[in-house]
Design a protein around this motif. Sequence first.
Motif, PDB file in Angstrom:
ATOM      1  N   CYS A  78       0.824  -1.210   0.000  1.00  0.00           N
ATOM      2  CA  CYS A  78       0.000   0.000   0.000  1.00  0.00           C
ATOM      3  C   CYS A  78       0.857   1.258   0.000  1.00  0.00           C
ATOM      4  O   CYS A  78       0.525   2.231  -0.667  1.00  0.00           O
ATOM      5  CB  CYS A  78      -0.921   0.013   1.222  1.00  0.00           C
ATOM      6  N   ARG A  86      -8.669   5.432   5.192  1.00  0.00           N
ATOM      7  CA  ARG A  86      -7.490   5.084   4.421  1.00  0.00           C
ATOM      8  C   ARG A  86      -7.893   4.941   2.963  1.00  0.00           C
ATOM      9  O   ARG A  86      -9.007   4.553   2.680  1.00  0.00           O
ATOM     10  CB  ARG A  86      -6.887   3.766   4.916  1.00  0.00           C
ATOM     11  N   LYS A 133      -7.309  -1.621   4.731  1.00  0.00           N
ATOM     12  CA  LYS A 133      -6.927  -0.866   5.924  1.00  0.00           C
ATOM     13  C   LYS A 133      -8.101  -0.266   6.689  1.00  0.00           C
ATOM     14  O   LYS A 133      -7.940   0.124   7.827  1.00  0.00           O
ATOM     15  CB  LYS A 133      -5.954   0.266   5.554  1.00  0.00           C
ATOM     16  N   SER A 191       5.038   0.266  11.157  1.00  0.00           N
ATOM     17  CA  SER A 191       3.711   0.090  10.601  1.00  0.00           C
ATOM     18  C   SER A 191       3.052   1.434  10.380  1.00  0.00           C
ATOM     19  O   SER A 191       3.015   2.270  11.292  1.00  0.00           O
ATOM     20  CB  SER A 191       2.854  -0.755  11.556  1.00  0.00           C
ATOM     21  N   ASP A 205       1.094   3.616   2.105  1.00  0.00           N
ATOM     22  CA  ASP A 205       0.208   4.748   2.377  1.00  0.00           C
ATOM     23  C   ASP A 205       0.898   5.849   3.172  1.00  0.00           C
ATOM     24  O   ASP A 205       0.776   7.017   2.859  1.00  0.00           O
ATOM     25  CB  ASP A 205      -1.050   4.258   3.107  1.00  0.00           C
ATOM     26  N   SER A 255      -0.095   1.868  10.064  1.00  0.00           N
ATOM     27  CA  SER A 255      -1.274   1.892  10.948  1.00  0.00           C
ATOM     28  C   SER A 255      -0.882   2.315  12.361  1.00  0.00           C
ATOM     29  O   SER A 255      -1.574   3.124  12.985  1.00  0.00           O
ATOM     30  CB  SER A 255      -1.942   0.516  10.978  1.00  0.00           C
TER      31      SER A 255
END
Length: 168
Positions: A44, A84, A80, A159, A46, A161
Amino acid sequence: MKTDRDVSQTETRSVDRILHQADLIARVQTARQNGAKIVFANGCFDVLHVGHIRYLYGAKAQGDLLVVGLNSDRQVAVLKGPGRPIMADTERAEIVASIAAVDLVTVFDEPTVENLLLALRPDIHAKGTDYTEETVPERDVVRSYGGRVVIVGDPKNHSSSEILDNRQ
């Protein structure tokens, strides 16, 4: 001092490495015909962090041409959850394409990279250390055409997240 022209040329080079899948397949075939060992990594990406960088450099060390598959916005939202992705896939792709270890980037909108792997047939499918060779979901697909799965990067203690969860 860099001029606007210098910056613009740098941006163009990164953007030029982002390809639609048909163009990517052709570029990979040409590289393979010229003797390149093809490595594929995906994610991802992100909120880019040092774990991503180490993963991509570890992947690049496995071969000559590193292709990165980037999950589309729609797929990141599925994987996610709410809120997101943080950045649009076009921006994430440009950031990843600007990393020196990365040769080519494509955005994919399927739930898995299986079809992309079958189309590209990379010699190596590199995954991060949150996997083992036996837990990589695409391992059977990669093995079906004679490719190998390799685990690269540093221990999974970074991470996106967690970064987002810990922000104040």
